[in-house]
Design an enzyme around this catalytic site. Sequence first.
Site, PDB file in Angstrom:
ATOM      1  N   GLY A  12       0.791  -1.224   0.000  1.00  8.63           N
ATOM      2  CA  GLY A  12       0.000   0.000   0.000  1.00  8.63           C
ATOM      3  C   GLY A  12       0.828   1.281   0.000  1.00  8.63           C
ATOM      4  O   GLY A  12       0.342   2.331   0.399  1.00  8.63           O
ATOM      5  N   SER A  13       2.076   1.207  -0.494  1.00  5.96           N
ATOM      6  CA  SER A  13       2.882   2.437  -0.506  1.00  5.96           C
ATOM      7  C   SER A  13       2.302   3.458  -1.494  1.00  5.96           C
ATOM      8  O   SER A  13       2.361   4.668  -1.240  1.00  5.96           O
ATOM      9  CB  SER A  13       4.347   2.131  -0.805  1.00  5.96           C
ATOM     10  OG  SER A  13       4.518   1.731  -2.143  1.00  5.96           O
ATOM     11  N   ASN A  14       1.731   2.992  -2.602  1.00  7.00           N
ATOM     12  CA  ASN A  14       1.088   3.932  -3.540  1.00  7.00           C
ATOM     13  C   ASN A  14      -0.179   4.533  -2.936  1.00  7.00           C
ATOM     14  O   ASN A  14      -0.476   5.710  -3.149  1.00  7.00           O
ATOM     15  CB  ASN A  14       0.763   3.236  -4.862  1.00  7.00           C
ATOM     16  CG  ASN A  14       1.956   3.230  -5.809  1.00  7.00           C
ATOM     17  OD1 ASN A  14       2.363   4.269  -6.313  1.00  7.00           O
ATOM     18  ND2 ASN A  14       2.529   2.056  -6.027  1.00  7.00           N
ATOM     19  N   LEU A  87      -3.769  -6.873  -7.577  1.00  4.48           N
ATOM     20  CA  LEU A  87      -3.183  -7.911  -8.435  1.00  4.48           C
ATOM     21  C   LEU A  87      -4.196  -8.886  -9.017  1.00  4.48           C
ATOM     22  O   LEU A  87      -3.815  -9.901  -9.596  1.00  4.48           O
ATOM     23  CB  LEU A  87      -2.081  -8.651  -7.665  1.00  4.48           C
ATOM     24  CG  LEU A  87      -0.967  -7.725  -7.136  1.00  4.48           C
ATOM     25  CD1 LEU A  87       0.135  -8.516  -6.458  1.00  4.48           C
ATOM     26  CD2 LEU A  87      -0.389  -6.844  -8.237  1.00  4.48           C
ATOM     27  N   LYS A  88      -5.491  -8.569  -8.890  1.00  4.57           N
ATOM     28  CA  LYS A  88      -6.505  -9.424  -9.522  1.00  4.57           C
ATOM     29  C   LYS A  88      -7.150  -8.667 -10.676  1.00  4.57           C
ATOM     30  O   LYS A  88      -7.254  -7.441 -10.645  1.00  4.57           O
ATOM     31  CB  LYS A  88      -7.595  -9.772  -8.503  1.00  4.57           C
ATOM     32  CG  LYS A  88      -7.285 -11.008  -7.690  1.00  4.57           C
ATOM     33  CD  LYS A  88      -8.518 -11.469  -6.945  1.00  4.57           C
ATOM     34  CE  LYS A  88      -9.477 -12.201  -7.866  1.00  4.57           C
ATOM     35  NZ  LYS A  88     -10.555 -12.884  -7.130  1.00  4.57           N
ATOM     36  N   ASN A 104      -5.140   2.498 -13.435  1.00  5.92           N
ATOM     37  CA  ASN A 104      -4.201   1.537 -12.840  1.00  5.92           C
ATOM     38  C   ASN A 104      -2.791   2.095 -12.942  1.00  5.92           C
ATOM     39  O   ASN A 104      -2.465   2.759 -13.926  1.00  5.92           O
ATOM     40  CB  ASN A 104      -4.274   0.210 -13.625  1.00  5.92           C
ATOM     41  CG  ASN A 104      -3.267  -0.817 -13.124  1.00  5.92           C
ATOM     42  OD1 ASN A 104      -3.153  -1.060 -11.915  1.00  5.92           O
ATOM     43  ND2 ASN A 104      -2.521  -1.419 -14.035  1.00  5.92           N
ATOM     44  N   HIS A 106       1.083   0.907 -13.336  1.00  5.19           N
ATOM     45  CA  HIS A 106       1.865  -0.275 -13.732  1.00  5.19           C
ATOM     46  C   HIS A 106       3.348   0.087 -13.636  1.00  5.19           C
ATOM     47  O   HIS A 106       3.756   1.160 -14.094  1.00  5.19           O
ATOM     48  CB  HIS A 106       1.506  -0.669 -15.167  1.00  5.19           C
ATOM     49  CG  HIS A 106       2.180  -1.926 -15.614  1.00  5.19           C
ATOM     50  ND1 HIS A 106       1.757  -3.173 -15.193  1.00  5.19           N
ATOM     51  CD2 HIS A 106       3.264  -2.130 -16.397  1.00  5.19           C
ATOM     52  CE1 HIS A 106       2.558  -4.094 -15.719  1.00  5.19           C
ATOM     53  NE2 HIS A 106       3.471  -3.490 -16.450  1.00  5.19           N
ATOM     54  N   ASP A 147      -3.759  -4.378 -18.736  1.00  7.17           N
ATOM     55  CA  ASP A 147      -2.753  -3.360 -19.099  1.00  7.17           C
ATOM     56  C   ASP A 147      -2.905  -2.806 -20.506  1.00  7.17           C
ATOM     57  O   ASP A 147      -1.926  -2.358 -21.107  1.00  7.17           O
ATOM     58  CB  ASP A 147      -1.327  -3.941 -18.940  1.00  7.17           C
ATOM     59  CG  ASP A 147      -1.052  -4.390 -17.511  1.00  7.17           C
ATOM     60  OD1 ASP A 147      -1.592  -3.771 -16.584  1.00  7.17           O
ATOM     61  OD2 ASP A 147      -0.306  -5.368 -17.336  1.00  7.17           O
ATOM     62  N   GLU A 176       6.589   6.143  -9.203  1.00  9.54           N
ATOM     63  CA  GLU A 176       5.168   5.799  -9.039  1.00  9.54           C
ATOM     64  C   GLU A 176       4.516   6.723  -8.008  1.00  9.54           C
ATOM     65  O   GLU A 176       3.380   7.171  -8.178  1.00  9.54           O
ATOM     66  CB  GLU A 176       5.020   4.352  -8.568  1.00  9.54           C
ATOM     67  CG  GLU A 176       5.348   3.313  -9.619  1.00  9.54           C
ATOM     68  CD  GLU A 176       5.028   1.909  -9.130  1.00  9.54           C
ATOM     69  OE1 GLU A 176       3.928   1.691  -8.610  1.00  9.54           O
ATOM     70  OE2 GLU A 176       5.893   1.027  -9.265  1.00  9.54           O
TER      71      GLU A 176
HETATM   72  C1  GAR Z   1       3.515  -1.253  -7.405  1.00 10.70           C
HETATM   73  O1  GAR Z   1       4.828  -1.277  -7.888  1.00 10.70           O
HETATM   74  C2  GAR Z   1       2.526  -1.281  -8.552  1.00 10.70           C
HETATM   75  O2  GAR Z   1       2.945  -0.583  -9.680  1.00 10.70           O
HETATM   76  C3  GAR Z   1       2.471  -2.766  -8.833  1.00 10.70           C
HETATM   77  O3  GAR Z   1       2.436  -3.363  -7.558  1.00 10.70           O
HETATM   78  C4  GAR Z   1       3.191  -2.552  -6.652  1.00 10.70           C
HETATM   79  C5  GAR Z   1       2.365  -2.298  -5.411  1.00 10.70           C
HETATM   80  O4  GAR Z   1       3.120  -1.660  -4.419  1.00 10.70           O
HETATM   81  N1  GAR Z   1       1.326  -3.097  -9.645  1.00 10.70           N
HETATM   82  C6  GAR Z   1       1.384  -4.012 -10.605  1.00 10.70           C
HETATM   83  O5  GAR Z   1       2.385  -4.682 -10.832  1.00 10.70           O
HETATM   84  C7  GAR Z   1       0.097  -4.175 -11.411  1.00 10.70           C
HETATM   85  N2  GAR Z   1       0.363  -4.859 -12.648  1.00 10.70           N
HETATM   86  P1  GAR Z   1       2.413  -0.930  -3.200  1.00 10.70           P
HETATM   87  O6  GAR Z   1       1.412  -1.919  -2.594  1.00 10.70           O
HETATM   88  O7  GAR Z   1       3.532  -0.616  -2.242  1.00 10.70           O
HETATM   89  O8  GAR Z   1       1.734   0.299  -3.720  1.00 10.70           O
END
Ligand code: GAR
Length: 207
Positions: A12-14, A87-88, A104, A106, A147, A176
């Site tokens: 959940g850093s994003n 991721l689903k 989304n 990516h 994607d 990101e």
């Molecule tokens: C992030 O790097 C995001 O871009 C990726 O999962 C990570 C989640 O990190 N998403 C994908 O790969 C989707 N295809 P986070 O939970 O720390 O935000």
Amino acid sequence: MLKIAVFVSGKGSNLQSLIEKIDPKKAKVLAVVSNKSDCLAISYSEGLGIDTFIVDDKHFSDSLSSDEITDVLQTKEIDLIVLAGYLKKLPASMVDSFENRIINIHPALLPSFGGKGMYGMNVHKAVYNSSAMISGATVHFVNRNYDEGLIIAQRSVDITNIKSPEEIAAKVIKIEHELLPYVVNCIAEKKIIIKDNRVEVSPLNGE
Ligand code: GAR
């Protein structure tokens, strides 16, 4: 006020950078949805008092179906769904209910290194093994295919001298954390338009 629901599966850093960097006068995260009841992103959201919902988790008794989640989001009058490390694949019915209102993030430069199975470290390993010298992050609209929706914004990073996929991941996650809030602020300010199958973003004030 742009009402946002964020979908997460991991750290959940994003989500965190989004909450810290969106303009509080123009946008607010009203719900966090996850397919994993025990992920860090859910405990972080609960700590902030944000409503959380678990979808399609057989091991969690309060888990909701995708249709029930769609109902919840419609009742809350959610304007925008943000997939931030979710991721689903979303079911087609949910994608259709929120057409052009799901984005989304990516961790690579689409249309390369996307598609089924391309998430998290899998993406960075593929980039590393490809011998590419540039990677980056992409924010795009979500359609029924992995994607493949229209690209809204991208930022690149130089990976010429990196020694591992983990080093790429560390560089990409930093951008990101800037790119996603930037795009959401643009959407809140109604600065994003779809024209001739491309996305136009007018510059934010001061950029
Ligand atoms: C992030 O790097 C995001 O871009 C990726 O999962 C990570 C989640 O990190 N998403 C994908 O790969 C989707 N295809 P986070 O939970 O720390 O935000």
